[in-house]
Scaffold this active site. Structure first.
Site, PDB file in Angstrom:
ATOM      1  N   HIS A 161       0.838  -1.218   0.000  1.00 28.05           N
ATOM      2  CA  HIS A 161       0.000   0.000   0.000  1.00 28.05           C
ATOM      3  C   HIS A 161       0.868   1.261   0.000  1.00 28.05           C
ATOM      4  O   HIS A 161       0.433   2.318   0.446  1.00 28.05           O
ATOM      5  CB  HIS A 161      -0.952   0.046   1.195  1.00 28.05           C
ATOM      6  CG  HIS A 161      -1.661  -1.248   1.461  1.00 28.05           C
ATOM      7  ND1 HIS A 161      -2.929  -1.524   0.980  1.00 28.05           N
ATOM      8  CD2 HIS A 161      -1.273  -2.354   2.135  1.00 28.05           C
ATOM      9  CE1 HIS A 161      -3.285  -2.740   1.360  1.00 28.05           C
ATOM     10  NE2 HIS A 161      -2.297  -3.278   2.061  1.00 28.05           N
ATOM     11  N   SER A 282      15.148  21.969 -15.752  1.00 20.50           N
ATOM     12  CA  SER A 282      13.959  22.786 -15.960  1.00 20.50           C
ATOM     13  C   SER A 282      14.384  24.116 -16.548  1.00 20.50           C
ATOM     14  O   SER A 282      15.448  24.641 -16.213  1.00 20.50           O
ATOM     15  CB  SER A 282      13.248  23.012 -14.623  1.00 20.50           C
ATOM     16  OG  SER A 282      12.457  24.177 -14.691  1.00 20.50           O
ATOM     17  N   LYS A 288      16.234  22.026 -10.450  1.00 20.08           N
ATOM     18  CA  LYS A 288      15.534  20.797 -10.839  1.00 20.08           C
ATOM     19  C   LYS A 288      16.378  19.831 -11.636  1.00 20.08           C
ATOM     20  O   LYS A 288      17.162  20.211 -12.487  1.00 20.08           O
ATOM     21  CB  LYS A 288      14.303  21.143 -11.689  1.00 20.08           C
ATOM     22  CG  LYS A 288      13.233  21.877 -10.908  1.00 20.08           C
ATOM     23  CD  LYS A 288      12.299  20.923 -10.206  1.00 20.08           C
ATOM     24  CE  LYS A 288      11.252  20.456 -11.180  1.00 20.08           C
ATOM     25  NZ  LYS A 288      10.235  19.666 -10.528  1.00 20.08           N
ATOM     26  N   GLU A 295       9.736   8.927 -16.619  1.00 26.31           N
ATOM     27  CA  GLU A 295       8.343   9.319 -16.858  1.00 26.31           C
ATOM     28  C   GLU A 295       7.866   8.871 -18.237  1.00 26.31           C
ATOM     29  O   GLU A 295       6.738   8.402 -18.404  1.00 26.31           O
ATOM     30  CB  GLU A 295       8.202  10.833 -16.728  1.00 26.31           C
ATOM     31  CG  GLU A 295       8.445  11.331 -15.310  1.00 26.31           C
ATOM     32  CD  GLU A 295       8.558  12.841 -15.262  1.00 26.31           C
ATOM     33  OE1 GLU A 295       7.553  13.489 -14.950  1.00 26.31           O
ATOM     34  OE2 GLU A 295       9.641  13.375 -15.553  1.00 26.31           O
TER      35      GLU A 295
END
Ligand code: ARG
Length: 463
Positions: A161, A282, A288, A295
């Site tokens: 979980h 970024s 970043k 992704e």
């Protein structure tokens, strides 16, 4: 009356050429040019067989086989002029062959149809992709084995979980993916073995009256045997569906792993550092470092599963044998194959380059009362307590620790005995995360020795 010869292919039957829209919806050359090498390979095998069966003269067959090599070299050199009017790769190749060698080119299509031709070409293409998928998965597994071996004994939290469950080892977690990708590899192998029957010679749908030798072409093209039913041979796309299904499951595994890498590389987790080579920055936030490769891998399942659903939808309800609907098979499979190979290669690169943050993994492994099950097991073993009662006592101890703002090993013996008087200080021996993982020696468990045994088994399997 002279016929309109503007129909490039069917001038015999057709008085007029197709409407521009008809040509646009009908033509597949825009994408099936990717089958050029397979088309030529199939035609060369067919011509050799026709000659050996006495259906073509040796000199015609030789001219055809040589001419086809010239066509292939033009396609490879990028000088070939593909024509939409000629519909597809089969007609484009044959038409150019005619320009190069003349009359014998017209004899190549004896005892064959585009229906068995396209089924053969496409099978050859998909078979190559199955091999490529197997190779790509194997490379990824090897990268995972390196990670697993380095960190066979490193501890990290195991989750259910996405809540801390029990400590596990880094190696164990890596090896879970080895098992998943191992099944993917075997799915591609199974599908490859099942699909390896040659449709060539099924002709349009009924076979042919020419004395062809289907075993000869099957063997020449690396198939195990000719397909046994000509109707099935030209209408079967199971091999493409199985490729897409196996690809979808593999892409799902890649997606799950990618998701973990996205989470693990975040500032909140810091379980892994992804390399600069597989990250991006970024344009506005200088701090970043984004896990874009992970992704995108996570997302590829969308188009791969989409392709599978699309082709199932095309195939359902089609009567035997060939229907033009089936031309819609190729773009789906091409796109899915490209996406899968890219995702596999990117994942392999990321896994090779990534660094596990051993210290952060260890700290996280000990948090969240991760050894509560070890405590309960100890109560069962040392005090002969029924497990259900041990579960309850441990729950009370967790509540106590939570109330005190500490972890289980930080409770004093007095604290422990306030909940259960029979607890002794021996209990502290099982509350450490290293002891916890070392104790899980059941087959397939997280203990380093078990993990190492699985790594050794996989190394032997891969050779
Ligand atoms: N371009 C066609 C395809 O991809 C080749 C087969 C055409 N056969 C036919 N009977 N029109 O399916």
């Amino acid at each position: 009356m002279t016929k309109d010869t503007s129909n490039a292919m069917w001038g015999g039957r057709f008085a007029a050429g197709p409407d521009a829209i008809m040509e646009a919806i009908n033509a597949s050359i825009g994408f099936d040019k990717r089958l050029a090498a397979q088309d030529i390979q199939g035609s060369r095998a067919h011509a050799a067989m026709l000659a050996s069966a006495g259906i073509l003269t040796d000199s015609d067959a030789e001219a055809i086989r040589e001419g086809l090599l010239t066509v292939l070299s033009e396609i490879e050199a990028g000088t070939f002029q593909f024509s939409t009017a000629l519909e597809d790769i089969h007609m484009n190749v044959e038409s150019r062959l005619k320009e190069i060698i003349g009359e014998p080119a017209g004899r190549l299509h004896t005892a064959r149809s585009r229906n068995d031709q396209v089924a053969t070409d496409f099978k050859l293409w998909v078979r190559d992709q199955m091999d490529a998928a197997i190779a790509g998965i194997e490379a990824l597994i090897r990268a995972l084995l390196v990670q697993a071996e380095a960190g066979a004994a490193w501890v990290m939290p195991g989750f259910t979980h996405l809540q801390t469950a029990q400590p596990v080892t880094w190696g164990h977690h890596m090896m879970a993916y080895v098992e998943m990708f191992g099944r993917d590899m075997s799915r591609f192998r199974d599908a490859r073995a099942r699909m390896n029957e040659c449709p060539l010679g099924a002709a349009a749908l009924a076979g042919t009256s020419f004395p062809i030798d289907r075993h000869m072409t099957a063997e020449a093209l690396g198939f195990d045997r000719p397909s046994a039913n000509s109707l099935d041979a030209v209408s079967d796309r199971d091999f493409a569906l199985e490729f897409l299904a196996a690809s979808t499951i593999c892409a799902m595994h890649l997606s799950r792993f990618a998701e973990e890498l996205v989470i693990w590389s975040s500032a909140q987790f810091r379980f892994v550092v992804l390399s600069d080579r597989f990250s991006t920055g970024s344009s506005i936030m200088p701090q970043k470092k984004n896990p874009d490769a992970a992704e995108l891998i996570r997302a590829k399942i969308g188009r791969i599963m989409g392709a599978m659903v699309a082709l199932f939808t095309v195939m359902k309800g089609l009567p035997l044998a060939y229907s033009k609907d089936m031309q819609e098979d190729k773009e789906q499979v091409f796109d899915a194959a490209d996406s899968l190979m890219l995702a596999l290669a990117a994942m392999e690169g990321m896994v090779k380059d990534m660094t596990a943050n051993r210290a952060a993994l260890e700290v996280a492994a000990a948090s969240g009362f991760s050894t509560a099950t070890d405590l309960a097991d100890w109560l069962v073993r040392a005090l002969d307590m029924p497990f259900r009662e041990a579960h309850h006592v441990t729950g009370s101890l967790v509540a106590l620790a939570e109330q005190k703002g500490c972890d289980l090993p930080e409770l004093s013996l007095d604290d422990m005995q306030s909940v259960c008087a029979k607890i002794t200080d021996e209990v502290f021996g099982v509350l450490g995360v290293h002891n916890s993982v070392a104790s899980r020696t059941s087959y397939g468990g997280t203990a380093p020795e078990q993990v190492r045994a699985q790594i050794a088994r996989w190394k032997e399997v891969l050779g």
